[in-house]
Design a protein around this motif. Structure first.
Motif, PDB file in Angstrom:
ATOM      1  N   LEU A 112       0.865  -1.177   0.000  1.00 32.44           N
ATOM      2  CA  LEU A 112       0.000   0.000   0.000  1.00 32.44           C
ATOM      3  C   LEU A 112       0.903   1.229   0.000  1.00 32.44           C
ATOM      4  CD1 LEU A 112      -2.857   1.355   0.474  1.00 32.44           C
ATOM      5  CD2 LEU A 112      -2.269   1.315   2.914  1.00 32.44           C
ATOM      6  N   ALA A 113       0.712   2.118  -0.984  1.00 30.12           N
ATOM      7  CA  ALA A 113       1.490   3.369  -1.018  1.00 30.12           C
ATOM      8  C   ALA A 113       0.521   4.512  -0.738  1.00 30.12           C
ATOM      9  CB  ALA A 113       2.205   3.497  -2.353  1.00 30.12           C
ATOM     10  N   GLY A 126      -2.536   4.739  -1.796  1.00 32.23           N
ATOM     11  CA  GLY A 126      -3.873   4.170  -1.617  1.00 32.23           C
ATOM     12  C   GLY A 126      -4.934   4.709  -2.565  1.00 32.23           C
ATOM     13  N   ALA A 170      10.258   5.792  -5.012  1.00 33.69           N
ATOM     14  CA  ALA A 170       8.923   5.270  -5.346  1.00 33.69           C
ATOM     15  C   ALA A 170       7.815   6.008  -4.603  1.00 33.69           C
ATOM     16  CB  ALA A 170       8.864   3.780  -5.012  1.00 33.69           C
ATOM     17  N   HIS A 178       2.903  12.765  -6.474  1.00 38.17           N
ATOM     18  CA  HIS A 178       2.754  13.517  -7.738  1.00 38.17           C
ATOM     19  C   HIS A 178       2.988  15.009  -7.461  1.00 38.17           C
ATOM     20  CE1 HIS A 178       1.096   9.694  -8.592  1.00 38.17           C
ATOM     21  NE2 HIS A 178      -0.183   9.960  -8.422  1.00 38.17           N
ATOM     22  N   GLY A 238      -5.007  13.827 -11.986  1.00 36.83           N
ATOM     23  CA  GLY A 238      -6.149  13.946 -11.074  1.00 36.83           C
ATOM     24  C   GLY A 238      -6.396  15.339 -10.534  1.00 36.83           C
ATOM     25  N   ASP A 239      -6.562  15.412  -9.199  1.00 36.69           N
ATOM     26  CA  ASP A 239      -6.856  16.665  -8.512  1.00 36.69           C
ATOM     27  C   ASP A 239      -5.875  16.808  -7.341  1.00 36.69           C
ATOM     28  OD1 ASP A 239      -7.747  14.947  -6.475  1.00 36.69           O
ATOM     29  OD2 ASP A 239      -9.762  14.871  -7.326  1.00 36.69           O
ATOM     30  N   VAL A 293      -5.489  13.776  -4.986  1.00 39.54           N
ATOM     31  CA  VAL A 293      -4.805  12.639  -5.622  1.00 39.54           C
ATOM     32  C   VAL A 293      -3.311  12.942  -5.724  1.00 39.54           C
ATOM     33  CG1 VAL A 293      -4.607  11.304  -7.764  1.00 39.54           C
ATOM     34  CG2 VAL A 293      -6.867  11.964  -6.909  1.00 39.54           C
ATOM     35  N   ARG A 341      -1.410  12.507  -2.352  1.00 37.66           N
ATOM     36  CA  ARG A 341      -1.295  11.159  -1.781  1.00 37.66           C
ATOM     37  C   ARG A 341      -0.665  10.158  -2.751  1.00 37.66           C
ATOM     38  NH1 ARG A 341      -1.056  10.181   3.145  1.00 37.66           N
ATOM     39  NH2 ARG A 341      -1.569   8.042   2.653  1.00 37.66           N
ATOM     40  N   GLY A 342      -1.025  10.254  -4.028  1.00 36.02           N
ATOM     41  CA  GLY A 342      -0.578   9.258  -5.010  1.00 36.02           C
ATOM     42  C   GLY A 342       0.932   9.336  -5.224  1.00 36.02           C
ATOM     43  N   GLY A 361       3.481   3.775  -7.041  1.00 33.55           N
ATOM     44  CA  GLY A 361       2.137   3.180  -7.080  1.00 33.55           C
ATOM     45  C   GLY A 361       1.515   3.312  -8.457  1.00 33.55           C
ATOM     46  N   ALA A 420       3.310   0.779 -10.762  1.00 30.17           N
ATOM     47  CA  ALA A 420       2.977  -0.611 -10.428  1.00 30.17           C
ATOM     48  C   ALA A 420       1.531  -0.929 -10.797  1.00 30.17           C
ATOM     49  CB  ALA A 420       3.201  -0.850  -8.933  1.00 30.17           C
ATOM     50  N   GLY A 450      -5.036   4.377 -18.486  1.00 34.36           N
ATOM     51  CA  GLY A 450      -5.346   5.808 -18.517  1.00 34.36           C
ATOM     52  C   GLY A 450      -4.422   6.641 -17.627  1.00 34.36           C
ATOM     53  N   ASP A 470      -1.005   8.608 -16.323  1.00 30.22           N
ATOM     54  CA  ASP A 470      -0.130   9.525 -17.051  1.00 30.22           C
ATOM     55  C   ASP A 470       1.355   9.152 -16.983  1.00 30.22           C
ATOM     56  OD1 ASP A 470      -2.060  11.752 -17.881  1.00 30.22           O
ATOM     57  OD2 ASP A 470      -2.526  11.507 -15.771  1.00 30.22           O
ATOM     58  N   VAL A 516       8.597  -1.704  -6.270  1.00 29.92           N
ATOM     59  CA  VAL A 516       9.323  -0.644  -6.974  1.00 29.92           C
ATOM     60  C   VAL A 516       9.951   0.215  -5.884  1.00 29.92           C
ATOM     61  CG1 VAL A 516       9.109   1.411  -8.425  1.00 29.92           C
ATOM     62  CG2 VAL A 516       7.664  -0.590  -8.880  1.00 29.92           C
ATOM     63  N   TYR A 519      -8.365  11.171 -15.640  1.00 32.20           N
ATOM     64  CA  TYR A 519      -7.382  10.268 -16.283  1.00 32.20           C
ATOM     65  C   TYR A 519      -7.204  10.656 -17.747  1.00 32.20           C
ATOM     66  CZ  TYR A 519      -7.106   6.789 -12.508  1.00 32.20           C
ATOM     67  OH  TYR A 519      -6.861   6.146 -11.326  1.00 32.20           O
TER      68      TYR A 519
HETATM   69  P1  FAD Z   1      -1.769   2.581  -4.306  1.00 29.82           P
HETATM   70  O1  FAD Z   1      -3.195   2.878  -4.588  1.00 29.82           O
HETATM   71  O2  FAD Z   1      -1.346   2.491  -2.891  1.00 29.82           O
HETATM   72  O3  FAD Z   1      -1.350   1.209  -5.034  1.00 29.82           O
HETATM   73  C1  FAD Z   1      -1.691   0.977  -6.389  1.00 29.82           C
HETATM   74  C2  FAD Z   1      -1.170  -0.417  -6.789  1.00 29.82           C
HETATM   75  O4  FAD Z   1       0.232  -0.428  -6.858  1.00 29.82           O
HETATM   76  C3  FAD Z   1      -1.543  -1.524  -5.804  1.00 29.82           C
HETATM   77  O5  FAD Z   1      -1.669  -2.738  -6.517  1.00 29.82           O
HETATM   78  C4  FAD Z   1      -0.331  -1.603  -4.874  1.00 29.82           C
HETATM   79  O6  FAD Z   1      -0.207  -2.853  -4.266  1.00 29.82           O
HETATM   80  C5  FAD Z   1       0.786  -1.314  -5.866  1.00 29.82           C
HETATM   81  N1  FAD Z   1       1.941  -0.589  -5.339  1.00 29.82           N
HETATM   82  C6  FAD Z   1       1.935   0.640  -4.742  1.00 29.82           C
HETATM   83  N2  FAD Z   1       3.201   1.037  -4.523  1.00 29.82           N
HETATM   84  C7  FAD Z   1       4.008   0.054  -4.968  1.00 29.82           C
HETATM   85  C8  FAD Z   1       5.416  -0.117  -5.049  1.00 29.82           C
HETATM   86  N3  FAD Z   1       6.287   0.828  -4.603  1.00 29.82           N
HETATM   87  N4  FAD Z   1       5.906  -1.249  -5.585  1.00 29.82           N
HETATM   88  C9  FAD Z   1       5.076  -2.215  -6.049  1.00 29.82           C
HETATM   89  N5  FAD Z   1       3.727  -2.112  -6.025  1.00 29.82           N
HETATM   90  C10 FAD Z   1       3.215  -0.981  -5.492  1.00 29.82           C
HETATM   91  N6  FAD Z   1      -3.731   8.704 -12.126  1.00 29.82           N
HETATM   92  C11 FAD Z   1      -3.256   9.268 -13.240  1.00 29.82           C
HETATM   93  O7  FAD Z   1      -2.222   8.855 -13.740  1.00 29.82           O
HETATM   94  N7  FAD Z   1      -3.908  10.315 -13.848  1.00 29.82           N
HETATM   95  C12 FAD Z   1      -5.067  10.830 -13.365  1.00 29.82           C
HETATM   96  O8  FAD Z   1      -5.584  11.798 -13.923  1.00 29.82           O
HETATM   97  C13 FAD Z   1      -5.614  10.232 -12.187  1.00 29.82           C
HETATM   98  N8  FAD Z   1      -6.767  10.680 -11.660  1.00 29.82           N
HETATM   99  C14 FAD Z   1      -7.250  10.105 -10.519  1.00 29.82           C
HETATM  100  C15 FAD Z   1      -8.457  10.576  -9.992  1.00 29.82           C
HETATM  101  C16 FAD Z   1      -8.972   9.985  -8.855  1.00 29.82           C
HETATM  102  C17 FAD Z   1     -10.261  10.508  -8.300  1.00 29.82           C
HETATM  103  C18 FAD Z   1      -8.272   8.932  -8.189  1.00 29.82           C
HETATM  104  C19 FAD Z   1      -8.802   8.312  -6.928  1.00 29.82           C
HETATM  105  C20 FAD Z   1      -7.075   8.457  -8.709  1.00 29.82           C
HETATM  106  C21 FAD Z   1      -6.562   9.036  -9.873  1.00 29.82           C
HETATM  107  N9  FAD Z   1      -5.360   8.595 -10.427  1.00 29.82           N
HETATM  108  C22 FAD Z   1      -4.888   9.160 -11.575  1.00 29.82           C
HETATM  109  C23 FAD Z   1      -4.602   7.497  -9.801  1.00 29.82           C
HETATM  110  C24 FAD Z   1      -3.559   8.045  -8.815  1.00 29.82           C
HETATM  111  O9  FAD Z   1      -2.521   8.670  -9.526  1.00 29.82           O
HETATM  112  C25 FAD Z   1      -3.009   6.927  -7.934  1.00 29.82           C
HETATM  113  O10 FAD Z   1      -2.493   7.544  -6.816  1.00 29.82           O
HETATM  114  C26 FAD Z   1      -1.929   6.074  -8.534  1.00 29.82           C
HETATM  115  O11 FAD Z   1      -2.320   5.443  -9.705  1.00 29.82           O
HETATM  116  C27 FAD Z   1      -1.523   4.942  -7.589  1.00 29.82           C
HETATM  117  O12 FAD Z   1      -0.586   5.413  -6.708  1.00 29.82           O
HETATM  118  P2  FAD Z   1      -0.749   5.180  -5.167  1.00 29.82           P
HETATM  119  O13 FAD Z   1       0.529   5.609  -4.526  1.00 29.82           O
HETATM  120  O14 FAD Z   1      -1.982   5.814  -4.700  1.00 29.82           O
HETATM  121  O15 FAD Z   1      -0.804   3.573  -5.097  1.00 29.82           O
END
Ligand code: FAD
Length: 287
Positions: free
Chosen positions: A32-33, A35, A75, A79, A103-104, A107, A110-111, A115, A118, A123, A125, A168, A191
């Motif tokens: 979980l990164a 989330g 990792a 963003h 996103g916004d 996102v 936190r993103g 993540g 992976a 969709g 970026d 990663v 996205y």
């Molecule tokens: P998590 O949600 O924690 O994990 C995502 C996946 O990756 C899971 O399977 C997890 O187990 C795995 N994981 C996480 N970290 C690692 C690691 N270091 N090594 C191996 N596996 C790992 N994304 C875009 O690109 N463009 C957008 O415009 C966009 N809009 C969004 C709008 C909304 C409303 C939301 C909720 C999300 C949006 N996203 C968008 C996605 C966002 O960028 C996510 O944060 C991203 O895709 C996942 O990153 P995370 O750190 O939140 O990962």
């Protein structure tokens, strides 16, 4: 049943990389990164991990540094931190463009880059830009460290070359002043319906290197080889850029189509966005 409540799971918060890798060896464990992809999927019960390994406090997985001509992005870099980084903006502006358009604000705060890569959402970026920049994805697992090119890492829709239990840990990106990213945002989610990254270099007034990568239109990003070849060795005039952009759609074979955008429309968008991304990338390359 549609509950918006995840199935039961165990939660672990390791404080070292070795501990995280150990916990990820268990059946059904997922990292979980930020989330922002995993938690919505769990709430919809599209993902039902037996345990979550929260890597948010593992030291050494964050940070943005420059080592010689290469950016090392941890990792866990969010963003927002990539978009705001002076180092990224000056040495790789196409990557900063990309992060800023995800996103916004919630996102982006936190993103994380790890993540996003992976998760390999078609969709998303980052995968497009990271592939255009010929980045190296560094991963750690039970058998130690491996390095993969972005082309090899991104395999298919939601599929990467990560092996079970691997994380990663960082992304290494060659600095590229001549880089840019353009996207057509989905109006509801943000996205990329289509996103195009362009990376170019100019020597003595001629294009010495070009890479144009299209995301959102196919299962995983594709490099538009014909467009890149059309530019290499020529003066990057408006006409030359338009002619190269017109060849981008050739790379988009079997484009994805849905209720918002047909495959044909996505192919068309790829050419339009490539022209804009290339124009900006060349302007940046010549300073
Ligand atoms: P998590 O949600 O924690 O994990 C995502 C996946 O990756 C899971 O399977 C997890 O187990 C795995 N994981 C996480 N970290 C690692 C690691 N270091 N090594 C191996 N596996 C790992 N994304 C875009 O690109 N463009 C957008 O415009 C966009 N809009 C969004 C709008 C909304 C409303 C939301 C909720 C999300 C949006 N996203 C968008 C996605 C966002 O960028 C996510 O944060 C991203 O895709 C996942 O990153 P995370 O750190 O939140 O990962």
């Amino acid at each position: 049943m549609y509950t918006m409540r995840p199935a039961e799971f165990e939660y672990h918060r390791p404080s070292t990389l070795d501990e995280a890798i150990g916990l990820l060896g268990a059946e059904g464990a997922r990292p979980l990164a930020g989330g922002h992809s995993l938690l919505p999927a769990m709430k919809l019960r599209l993902a039902t991990p037996a345990s979550l390994v929260d890597i948010g406090r593992v030291p050494g997985l964050d940070g943005i540094e420059r080592e010689n001509g290469t950016l090392r992005i941890g990792a866990l870099a969010t963003h927002a931190s990539v978009a705001a980084s002076e180092l990224v903006r000056s040495s790789c502006p196409g990557l900063a463009d990309t992060a800023a358009r995800i996103g916004d604000p919630q996102v982006r705060n936190r993103g994380t880059i790890g993540g996003s890569l992976a998760n390999a959402d078609p969709g998303a970026d980052y995968p497009t830009t990271v592939q255009a920049l010929a980045a190296t994805i560094v991963v750690h697992g039970p058998d130690g460290e491996r390095e993969l090119s972005a082309d090899d890492f991104l395999v298919d829709v939601f599929e990467t070359a990560l092996r079970p239990g691997e994380l990663v840990t960082s992304v290494r990106i060659p600095a590229a002043a001549g880089s840019a990213y353009e996207k057509h945002r989905h109006p509801a989610s943000g996205y990329a319906v289509v996103g195009v990254a362009a990376v170019v270099a100019v020597e003595n007034g001629r294009c010495s290197r070009a890479r144009v990568t299209v995301g959102g239109a196919t299962a995983s990003p594709v490099n538009a080889e014909a467009a890149a070849e059309a530019l290499t060795g020529v003066e990057p005039t408006e006409d030359a850029i338009a002619a190269a952009a017109a060849r981008v759609a050739e790379a988009v074979t079997s484009p994805l189509g849905d209720v918002y955008a047909s495959g044909e429309y996505r192919s068309h968008l790829a050419g339009v966005l490539a022209r804009r991304a290339l124009t900006t990338a060349f302007r940046r390359a010549v300073g």
